[in-house]
Design a protein around this motif. Sequence first.
Motif, mmCIF file in Angstrom:
data_model
loop_
_atom_site.group_PDB
_atom_site.id
_atom_site.type_symbol
_atom_site.label_atom_id
_atom_site.label_comp_id
_atom_site.label_asym_id
_atom_site.label_seq_id
_atom_site.Cartn_x
_atom_site.Cartn_y
_atom_site.Cartn_z
ATOM 1 N N SER A 56 -14.862 -16.175 -10.485
ATOM 2 C CA SER A 56 -14.078 -15.167 -10.984
ATOM 3 C C SER A 56 -14.219 -14.994 -12.162
ATOM 4 N N SER A 82 -13.485 -21.961 -7.079
ATOM 5 C CA SER A 82 -12.791 -21.137 -7.967
ATOM 6 C C SER A 82 -10.953 -21.783 -7.662
ATOM 7 N N GLU A 84 -8.902 -18.929 -7.629
ATOM 8 C CA GLU A 84 -8.734 -17.971 -6.671
ATOM 9 C C GLU A 84 -9.849 -17.447 -6.591
ATOM 10 N N GLY A 86 -10.206 -13.041 -3.261
ATOM 11 C CA GLY A 86 -9.232 -12.717 -1.891
ATOM 12 C C GLY A 86 -10.024 -13.084 -0.753
ATOM 13 N N MET A 104 -11.838 -24.617 -2.551
ATOM 14 C CA MET A 104 -10.662 -24.139 -4.538
ATOM 15 C C MET A 104 -10.586 -25.502 -5.381
ATOM 16 N N TYR A 129 -8.587 -23.711 3.370
ATOM 17 C CA TYR A 129 -7.901 -22.142 3.272
ATOM 18 C C TYR A 129 -9.325 -20.831 3.122
ATOM 19 N N LYS A 183 -3.220 -11.526 -13.021
ATOM 20 C CA LYS A 183 -3.399 -12.459 -11.769
ATOM 21 C C LYS A 183 -2.956 -11.047 -10.447
ATOM 22 N N ARG A 187 -5.045 -10.024 -7.516
ATOM 23 C CA ARG A 187 -4.486 -10.395 -5.952
ATOM 24 C C ARG A 187 -4.294 -9.188 -4.773
ATOM 25 N N GLU A 190 -7.894 -6.989 -4.258
ATOM 26 C CA GLU A 190 -8.209 -8.123 -3.688
ATOM 27 C C GLU A 190 -9.584 -8.433 -4.328
ATOM 28 N N ASN A 192 -12.257 -10.372 -7.420
ATOM 29 C CA ASN A 192 -12.575 -11.750 -7.963
ATOM 30 C C ASN A 192 -12.851 -12.092 -9.429
#
Length: 214
Positions: A56, A82, A84, A86, A104, A129, A183, A187, A190, A192
């Motif tokens: 990202s 990262s 975040e 998607g 993450m 995740y 952000k 999100r 979707e 990055n």
Amino acid sequence: MKTFILADNQYITREGVASVLVREKLSDRIVTAGGLKALQDALGEYPDAVVVLDYSLFDFSSQQQMLAVKAKARDSLWILFSGELGERFLRYVLLQDDTLSVVMKHDSDEEILTALKNAAYHDIYICDYAAQVLKDHIPPPSVPDVLTQSEKIILHEIALGKTTKEIAWEKHLSFHTVNSHRKNIFRKIEVNSIQEAIRYAICSGIIDMSDYYI
């Protein structure tokens, strides 16, 4: 011990990862790559290195480009690391390349250390995740109206190359408000990276190609 290439443009993250690698004696050579060209050069010199990448924050134009660079360095092992990522992005890259590791930045210290240790011994690590993303059903495709009007305005300004600080000043908003919008936009659609967000803005008509510049 392995050479680690830190492809992360956050200073504190690079320093933190480097500190862990030294403390745990996982690497005898740590190289920083601040951009795509530097990463390719480092992989050319150390083709079997471990790449710790924050996609990202990096300057890949797409996930396909990232996978192509990785494919050329067949002996390297990559960790996507990262704050975040998607679900659509993760599902795509993990189905395309099952040798990617994922952890993450908000995962526990133990998980992050396990991912680094596994990589040092050329083993893959997939955090909870990412594993759950692979199990879930494919979500419906995003459409332009997933964004509010305010978010479309912010995305338009981002696509014009403006920084969060510049947008906040011009729109009489706080830095925190603009950053929160950013952000939420990433999100919802979707993506990055800025490049993917710009592509979305162009395809959805939020910005016209005649207005676009880098």
